[in-house]
Design a protein around this motif. Structure first.
Motif, PDB file in Angstrom:
ATOM      1  N   LEU A 196     -43.243  87.281   0.042  1.00 46.82           N
ATOM      2  CA  LEU A 196     -42.293  87.585   1.112  1.00 46.82           C
ATOM      3  C   LEU A 196     -41.583  86.331   1.597  1.00 46.82           C
ATOM      4  O   LEU A 196     -40.394  86.361   1.891  1.00 46.82           O
ATOM      5  N   GLN A 197     -42.313  85.219   1.652  1.00 45.35           N
ATOM      6  CA  GLN A 197     -41.698  83.984   2.128  1.00 45.35           C
ATOM      7  C   GLN A 197     -40.734  83.380   1.115  1.00 45.35           C
ATOM      8  O   GLN A 197     -39.969  82.480   1.452  1.00 45.35           O
ATOM      9  N   SER A 198     -40.728  83.883  -0.105  1.00 40.15           N
ATOM     10  CA  SER A 198     -39.783  83.368  -1.094  1.00 40.15           C
ATOM     11  C   SER A 198     -38.366  83.879  -0.835  1.00 40.15           C
ATOM     12  O   SER A 198     -37.407  83.330  -1.369  1.00 40.15           O
ATOM     13  N   PHE A 199     -38.214  84.907  -0.012  1.00 42.09           N
ATOM     14  CA  PHE A 199     -36.894  85.413   0.345  1.00 42.09           C
ATOM     15  C   PHE A 199     -36.297  84.550   1.454  1.00 42.09           C
ATOM     16  O   PHE A 199     -36.990  84.174   2.404  1.00 42.09           O
ATOM     17  N   TYR A 200     -35.015  84.235   1.335  1.00 41.75           N
ATOM     18  CA  TYR A 200     -34.326  83.423   2.334  1.00 41.75           C
ATOM     19  C   TYR A 200     -34.254  84.195   3.647  1.00 41.75           C
ATOM     20  O   TYR A 200     -33.805  85.336   3.688  1.00 41.75           O
ATOM     21  N   GLY A 201     -34.723  83.587   4.723  1.00 44.59           N
ATOM     22  CA  GLY A 201     -34.680  84.224   6.026  1.00 44.59           C
ATOM     23  C   GLY A 201     -36.016  84.786   6.470  1.00 44.59           C
ATOM     24  O   GLY A 201     -36.126  85.299   7.580  1.00 44.59           O
ATOM     25  N   ILE A 202     -37.035  84.701   5.621  1.00 47.37           N
ATOM     26  CA  ILE A 202     -38.362  85.166   5.996  1.00 47.37           C
ATOM     27  C   ILE A 202     -39.303  83.966   5.968  1.00 47.37           C
ATOM     28  O   ILE A 202     -39.562  83.400   4.917  1.00 47.37           O
ATOM     29  N   LYS A 249     -31.913  91.492   7.724  1.00 46.34           N
ATOM     30  CA  LYS A 249     -30.802  90.680   7.258  1.00 46.34           C
ATOM     31  C   LYS A 249     -31.387  89.438   6.590  1.00 46.34           C
ATOM     32  O   LYS A 249     -31.832  88.501   7.260  1.00 46.34           O
ATOM     33  N   ILE A 250     -31.419  89.446   5.254  1.00 46.76           N
ATOM     34  CA  ILE A 250     -31.997  88.339   4.495  1.00 46.76           C
ATOM     35  C   ILE A 250     -31.066  87.989   3.339  1.00 46.76           C
ATOM     36  O   ILE A 250     -30.087  88.686   3.084  1.00 46.76           O
ATOM     37  N   GLU A 251     -31.389  86.892   2.678  1.00 43.70           N
ATOM     38  CA  GLU A 251     -30.683  86.409   1.494  1.00 43.70           C
ATOM     39  C   GLU A 251     -29.183  86.228   1.748  1.00 43.70           C
ATOM     40  O   GLU A 251     -28.810  85.539   2.683  1.00 43.70           O
ATOM     41  N   ASN A 252     -28.325  86.850   0.960  1.00 40.91           N
ATOM     42  CA  ASN A 252     -26.888  86.593   1.009  1.00 40.91           C
ATOM     43  C   ASN A 252     -26.255  87.036   2.319  1.00 40.91           C
ATOM     44  O   ASN A 252     -25.314  86.398   2.798  1.00 40.91           O
ATOM     45  N   ASP A 253     -26.737  88.107   2.917  1.00 38.94           N
ATOM     46  CA  ASP A 253     -26.183  88.547   4.202  1.00 38.94           C
ATOM     47  C   ASP A 253     -26.405  87.494   5.275  1.00 38.94           C
ATOM     48  O   ASP A 253     -25.501  87.188   6.063  1.00 38.94           O
ATOM     49  N   LEU A 254     -27.591  86.932   5.322  1.00 40.22           N
ATOM     50  CA  LEU A 254     -27.912  85.913   6.314  1.00 40.22           C
ATOM     51  C   LEU A 254     -27.130  84.631   6.045  1.00 40.22           C
ATOM     52  O   LEU A 254     -26.611  84.013   6.974  1.00 40.22           O
ATOM     53  N   ARG A 255     -27.035  84.238   4.780  1.00 44.05           N
ATOM     54  CA  ARG A 255     -26.254  83.038   4.437  1.00 44.05           C
ATOM     55  C   ARG A 255     -24.794  83.213   4.837  1.00 44.05           C
ATOM     56  O   ARG A 255     -24.166  82.298   5.379  1.00 44.05           O
ATOM     57  N   ARG A 256     -24.247  84.405   4.563  1.00 42.80           N
ATOM     58  CA  ARG A 256     -22.853  84.685   4.920  1.00 42.80           C
ATOM     59  C   ARG A 256     -22.652  84.619   6.428  1.00 42.80           C
ATOM     60  O   ARG A 256     -21.659  84.061   6.914  1.00 42.80           O
ATOM     61  N   GLU A 286     -20.205  82.063   8.421  1.00 42.11           N
ATOM     62  CA  GLU A 286     -19.149  82.559   9.306  1.00 42.11           C
ATOM     63  C   GLU A 286     -19.282  81.979  10.706  1.00 42.11           C
ATOM     64  O   GLU A 286     -18.276  81.684  11.353  1.00 42.11           O
ATOM     65  N   ASN A 287     -20.512  81.822  11.188  1.00 38.62           N
ATOM     66  CA  ASN A 287     -20.713  81.235  12.514  1.00 38.62           C
ATOM     67  C   ASN A 287     -20.213  79.797  12.561  1.00 38.62           C
ATOM     68  O   ASN A 287     -19.548  79.393  13.522  1.00 38.62           O
ATOM     69  N   ILE A 288     -20.510  79.029  11.512  1.00 39.70           N
ATOM     70  CA  ILE A 288     -20.047  77.640  11.474  1.00 39.70           C
ATOM     71  C   ILE A 288     -18.533  77.593  11.334  1.00 39.70           C
ATOM     72  O   ILE A 288     -17.857  76.785  11.981  1.00 39.70           O
ATOM     73  N   ALA A 308     -28.376  64.265   8.240  1.00 38.04           N
ATOM     74  CA  ALA A 308     -27.373  65.211   8.712  1.00 38.04           C
ATOM     75  C   ALA A 308     -26.239  65.342   7.706  1.00 38.04           C
ATOM     76  O   ALA A 308     -25.719  66.439   7.491  1.00 38.04           O
ATOM     77  N   ALA A 309     -25.871  64.246   7.079  1.00 36.64           N
ATOM     78  CA  ALA A 309     -24.809  64.315   6.081  1.00 36.64           C
ATOM     79  C   ALA A 309     -25.241  65.182   4.906  1.00 36.64           C
ATOM     80  O   ALA A 309     -24.450  65.942   4.353  1.00 36.64           O
ATOM     81  N   LYS A 310     -26.530  65.090   4.522  1.00 29.53           N
ATOM     82  CA  LYS A 310     -27.022  65.926   3.429  1.00 29.53           C
ATOM     83  C   LYS A 310     -27.025  67.397   3.832  1.00 29.53           C
ATOM     84  O   LYS A 310     -26.667  68.267   3.051  1.00 29.53           O
ATOM     85  N   MET A 311     -27.455  67.674   5.059  1.00 28.37           N
ATOM     86  CA  MET A 311     -27.567  69.052   5.509  1.00 28.37           C
ATOM     87  C   MET A 311     -26.197  69.692   5.704  1.00 28.37           C
ATOM     88  O   MET A 311     -26.018  70.883   5.455  1.00 28.37           O
ATOM     89  N   ASN A 312     -25.229  68.933   6.158  1.00 31.23           N
ATOM     90  CA  ASN A 312     -23.905  69.489   6.439  1.00 31.23           C
ATOM     91  C   ASN A 312     -22.969  69.430   5.243  1.00 31.23           C
ATOM     92  O   ASN A 312     -21.835  69.881   5.333  1.00 31.23           O
ATOM     93  N   ARG A 313     -23.393  68.838   4.147  1.00 29.31           N
ATOM     94  CA  ARG A 313     -22.516  68.669   2.992  1.00 29.31           C
ATOM     95  C   ARG A 313     -21.992  70.009   2.484  1.00 29.31           C
ATOM     96  O   ARG A 313     -20.824  70.163   2.181  1.00 29.31           O
ATOM     97  N   ILE A 314     -22.833  71.036   2.451  1.00 28.64           N
ATOM     98  CA  ILE A 314     -22.447  72.343   1.952  1.00 28.64           C
ATOM     99  C   ILE A 314     -21.393  72.953   2.856  1.00 28.64           C
ATOM    100  O   ILE A 314     -20.417  73.530   2.405  1.00 28.64           O
ATOM    101  N   GLU A 315     -21.542  72.772   4.165  1.00 27.41           N
ATOM    102  CA  GLU A 315     -20.633  73.388   5.117  1.00 27.41           C
ATOM    103  C   GLU A 315     -19.253  72.736   5.072  1.00 27.41           C
ATOM    104  O   GLU A 315     -18.247  73.384   5.289  1.00 27.41           O
ATOM    105  N   ARG A 316     -19.185  71.415   4.796  1.00 26.80           N
ATOM    106  CA  ARG A 316     -17.893  70.748   4.758  1.00 26.80           C
ATOM    107  C   ARG A 316     -17.058  71.233   3.579  1.00 26.80           C
ATOM    108  O   ARG A 316     -15.849  71.322   3.659  1.00 26.80           O
ATOM    109  N   LEU A 317     -17.730  71.525   2.457  1.00 28.66           N
ATOM    110  CA  LEU A 317     -16.987  71.948   1.274  1.00 28.66           C
ATOM    111  C   LEU A 317     -16.478  73.366   1.420  1.00 28.66           C
ATOM    112  O   LEU A 317     -15.492  73.729   0.814  1.00 28.66           O
ATOM    113  N   GLY A 318     -17.171  74.196   2.173  1.00 31.63           N
ATOM    114  CA  GLY A 318     -16.836  75.626   2.278  1.00 31.63           C
ATOM    115  C   GLY A 318     -15.745  75.945   3.148  1.00 31.63           C
ATOM    116  O   GLY A 318     -14.820  75.638   3.634  1.00 31.63           O
TER     117      GLY A 318
END
Length: 119
Positions: free
Chosen positions: A19-25, A64-71, A75-77, A109-119
């Motif tokens: 169960l913990q292998s799913f994103y958001g759990i 709300k797990i995996e792709n829904d949670l990531r999306r 969107e919030n960011i 912080a630069a590593k963590m935010n890198r994905i968000e800057r590209l998107g």
């Protein structure tokens, strides 16, 4: 092999780790889910009957797990950035968002935010 939400898991695997292998759990949500379904925390997937596996799948499909949670997070960011809020600007620049020090330790912080800057 046990089939949960489109993914095959080996029968010797712990239900908790599966169960913990799913994103958001995480550990807390997993513990609540196992308690609600009356499954022992050290149970293995192979020891569960089909009805328990179907119950787990039904519970996970309502969450709300995996792709829904990531999306939703993306969107919030994006909303914060479009508003021009302080937190949105910090995300866009790749700097710490939650008040961490910036004099020496901004590399994480630069590593963590890198994905968000590209998107």
């Amino acid at each position: 092999m046990v089939f949960i939400l489109g993914i095959n898991f080996h029968e010797a695997r712990l239900v908790r780790k599966t169960l913990q292998s799913f994103y958001g759990i995480g550990p807390q949500v997993c513990a609540h889910l196992l308690a609600r379904l009356y499954i022992h925390p050290t149970a293995r997937l192979g020891s569960l009957n089909n009805q328990k596996v179907l119950d787990i799948t039904a519970e996970l499909s309502n969450m709300k797990i995996e792709n829904d949670l990531r999306r939703e997070l993306r969107e919030n960011i994006r909303r914060l950035r479009d508003m021009g809020a302080y937190r949105g600007r910090r995300h866009a620049m790749g700097l710490p968002v939650r008040g961490q020090r910036t004099r020496t330790q901004t590399s994480t912080a630069a590593k963590m935010n890198r994905i968000e800057r590209l998107g």
